[in-house]
Design an enzyme around this catalytic site. Structure first.
Site, short mmCIF file in Angstrom:
data_model
loop_
_atom_site.label_atom_id
_atom_site.label_comp_id
_atom_site.label_asym_id
_atom_site.label_seq_id
_atom_site.Cartn_x
_atom_site.Cartn_y
_atom_site.Cartn_z
N GLU A 40 0.78 -1.16 0.02
CA GLU A 40 -0.06 -0.06 -0.05
C GLU A 40 0.96 1.21 0.02
O GLU A 40 1.73 1.42 0.81
CB GLU A 40 -0.92 0.17 1.36
N THR A 92 -3.77 4.65 -1.40
CA THR A 92 -4.79 4.93 -0.41
C THR A 92 -5.58 6.42 -1.00
O THR A 92 -5.11 7.09 -1.94
CB THR A 92 -4.43 5.57 1.05
N TYR A 93 -6.65 6.93 -0.39
CA TYR A 93 -7.42 8.07 -0.81
C TYR A 93 -7.33 9.11 0.34
O TYR A 93 -7.88 8.79 1.37
CB TYR A 93 -8.96 7.40 -1.12
N HIS A 128 -8.18 2.98 -3.36
CA HIS A 128 -9.00 3.24 -2.06
C HIS A 128 -9.84 4.28 -2.40
O HIS A 128 -9.71 5.08 -3.16
CB HIS A 128 -8.14 3.70 -1.03
N ASP A 151 -12.36 8.42 7.83
CA ASP A 151 -12.51 9.10 9.15
C ASP A 151 -13.26 10.43 9.00
O ASP A 151 -13.26 11.17 7.96
CB ASP A 151 -11.08 9.43 9.73
N TYR A 157 -10.85 -5.01 11.61
CA TYR A 157 -10.26 -4.19 12.57
C TYR A 157 -9.82 -5.27 13.96
O TYR A 157 -10.81 -5.76 14.74
CB TYR A 157 -10.81 -3.06 13.27
N HIS A 159 -12.56 -1.23 15.68
CA HIS A 159 -12.52 0.12 15.28
C HIS A 159 -12.87 0.97 16.54
O HIS A 159 -13.63 0.80 17.35
CB HIS A 159 -13.58 0.28 14.32
P1 FAD Z 1 -17.16 1.37 8.38
O1 FAD Z 1 -17.11 0.16 8.07
O2 FAD Z 1 -18.43 2.13 8.00
O3 FAD Z 1 -17.19 1.48 10.17
C1 FAD Z 1 -16.91 2.48 10.68
C2 FAD Z 1 -17.75 2.55 12.12
O4 FAD Z 1 -19.02 2.27 12.14
C3 FAD Z 1 -17.31 1.16 13.06
O5 FAD Z 1 -17.07 1.42 14.34
C4 FAD Z 1 -18.20 -0.03 12.71
O6 FAD Z 1 -18.38 -0.78 13.84
C5 FAD Z 1 -19.23 0.96 12.73
N1 FAD Z 1 -20.44 0.46 11.48
C6 FAD Z 1 -20.07 0.02 10.27
N2 FAD Z 1 -21.08 -0.19 9.67
C7 FAD Z 1 -22.15 0.26 10.26
C8 FAD Z 1 -23.63 0.48 10.07
N3 FAD Z 1 -24.19 -0.09 8.93
N4 FAD Z 1 -24.31 1.07 10.99
C9 FAD Z 1 -23.91 1.68 11.97
N5 FAD Z 1 -22.47 1.29 12.44
C10 FAD Z 1 -21.62 0.66 11.31
N6 FAD Z 1 -9.02 5.90 5.24
C11 FAD Z 1 -9.02 6.87 4.25
O7 FAD Z 1 -9.49 8.12 4.44
N7 FAD Z 1 -8.26 6.91 3.12
C12 FAD Z 1 -7.71 5.40 2.90
O8 FAD Z 1 -7.37 5.08 1.64
C13 FAD Z 1 -7.93 4.30 3.76
N8 FAD Z 1 -7.46 3.13 3.77
C14 FAD Z 1 -7.62 2.23 4.54
C15 FAD Z 1 -7.24 0.92 4.53
C16 FAD Z 1 -7.45 -0.17 5.50
C17 FAD Z 1 -7.06 -1.42 5.00
C18 FAD Z 1 -7.82 0.22 6.64
C19 FAD Z 1 -7.95 -1.01 7.49
C20 FAD Z 1 -8.25 1.60 7.00
C21 FAD Z 1 -8.12 2.33 6.00
N9 FAD Z 1 -8.59 3.94 5.98
C22 FAD Z 1 -8.53 4.62 5.28
C23 FAD Z 1 -8.98 4.21 7.48
C24 FAD Z 1 -10.83 4.08 7.60
O9 FAD Z 1 -11.34 4.84 6.69
C25 FAD Z 1 -11.17 4.40 8.92
O10 FAD Z 1 -10.92 3.25 9.70
C26 FAD Z 1 -12.54 4.75 9.21
O11 FAD Z 1 -12.72 5.36 10.45
C27 FAD Z 1 -13.71 3.55 9.12
O12 FAD Z 1 -13.59 3.14 7.80
P2 FAD Z 1 -14.36 1.86 7.46
O13 FAD Z 1 -14.69 1.60 6.18
O14 FAD Z 1 -13.93 0.47 8.60
O15 FAD Z 1 -16.10 2.17 8.00
#
Ligand code: FAD
Length: 299
Positions: free
Chosen positions: A19, A50-51, A79, A111, A155, A159
């Site tokens: 990555e 990444t984005y 991403h 985030d 996670y 998370h």
């Molecule tokens: P979600 O899956 O939406 O989860 C976020 C939170 O909400 C969690 O606590 C989860 O338990 C909860 N949740 C999930 N679905 C629901 C639902 N339907 N209803 C209610 N609650 C829910 N960030 C960037 O800005 N750019 C990147 O390129 C980037 N790349 C990443 C690559 C990897 C491999 C990882 C592990 C993380 C990356 N991140 C990136 C960070 C990520 O964007 C953050 O961790 C963000 O806070 C959560 O994203 P998520 O897709 O896991 O969100």
């Protein structure tokens, strides 16, 4: 490629992905382009790009992924997050990604923008990664395009916003049910946490390939900041080594290489289908890590 390579390529050995992130400046971008051939020599199966949270680096994600594909002939995934884009804007981004020949997306919520504690979906936008996964599939169906391969984030240490691991895994299941092909994890330094979480995820019915994400330490301050940000535990023994290294970056990198090789070895020996390395746009540490792991990688 398609993220289904995890089931296909893993027959020839584990799938290694690197990555990289889009630098903020033109000079940084130039440096990344100089670095890519060095990373390619280490023979990863593909890259992901990444984005950025908001603003200038977002356009660069696709530019870098396109360069990796076209100039270096190796696959790259983009991403994509829900941050700052309406559904219509996401469609525009997806069309551009597809038109560039990229067929894999790491789909994330993102985030909350700096200064905000809660994630607020953009106007006419999406609130969670499961919605983004569904939206991506809906886009390709609506437009008659070839399907995207989709990775989602997992996670092992929960998370930061999730009340507990079980709830987080329940939402991960929703994301995979929405049509993801693979789960790539947040970084972690204690394999026991990964193995326990993987077992719980399997028990919850998540059957997709799960790819551990490893971040080799290169600087003590940086790793402390990143670990705090993503709620990742630094085991006491590692913490002590890092305390001793202080500002000595060479020593920190040495510790990082040893830690990462030990984790990767144990994970590969346990049968994971691949490892995703957060290479932090550097190559010297990755050269050493890949050299040590080569006997376990075949091909
Ligand atoms: P979600 O899956 O939406 O989860 C976020 C939170 O909400 C969690 O606590 C989860 O338990 C909860 N949740 C999930 N679905 C629901 C639902 N339907 N209803 C209610 N609650 C829910 N960030 C960037 O800005 N750019 C990147 O390129 C980037 N790349 C990443 C690559 C990897 C491999 C990882 C592990 C993380 C990356 N991140 C990136 C960070 C990520 O964007 C953050 O961790 C963000 O806070 C959560 O994203 P998520 O897709 O896991 O969100």
């Amino acid at each position: 490629m398609r993220f289904d390579r995890y089931s296909q390529d893993s027959r020839q050995g584990p799938v290694i992905s690197f990555e990289v992130f889009p630098p903020k400046t033109d000079a940084g971008l130039e440096k990344l382009h100089e670095l890519l051939p060095e990373l390619l020599e280490l023979r990863p199966s593909f890259f992901t790009v990444t984005y950025g949270a908001m603003g200038s680096t977002q356009g660069r994600t696709l530019e870098i992924a396109r360069t990796i594909r076209e100039r270096h002939g190796i696959d790259a995934a983009c991403h994509l997050t829900c941050v700052g884009s309406s559904r219509a804007e996401l469609d525009g981004l997806l069309a551009a990604i597809h038109d560039a020949g990229v067929r894999d997306i790491v789909a994330l919520r993102g985030d909350p923008p700096q200064g905000q504690t809660d994630f607020v979906p953009p106007a006419d936008g999406l609130g969670h990664a499961n919605e983004l996964v569904a939206h991506i599939h809906n886009f390709t169906q609506r437009t008659g395009r070839e399907r995207f391969g989709i990775a989602v984030a997992g996670y092992p240490e929960k998370h930061t916003e999730a009340p507990d691991l079980a709830t987080d895994i329940r939402f991960l299941k929703q994301k995979t049910d929405a049509g993801a092909d693979v789960v790539v994890t947040q970084l972690f330094f204690d394999n026991r946490n990964f193995f326990a979480w993987q077992r719980d995820a399997r028990a919850a019915g998540i059957s997709l390939p799960i790819i551990p994400g490893l971040l080799p330490i290169v600087k003590v301050k940086q790793i402390k900041r990143i670990s705090e940000m993503c709620g990742c535990v630094i085991p006491a023994e590692l913490e002590e080594l890092l305390r001793e290294a202080g500002d000595d970056d060479e020593r920190a990198e040495e510790i990082g290489v040893r830690q990462c090789v030990a984790q990767a070895r144990e994970l590969l020996e346990s049968g994971v289908p691949g490892i995703h390395f957060y290479v932090m746009n550097r190559s010297s540490h990755m050269r050493r890590i890949m050299q040590e792991l080569r006997p376990l990688l075949r091909g």
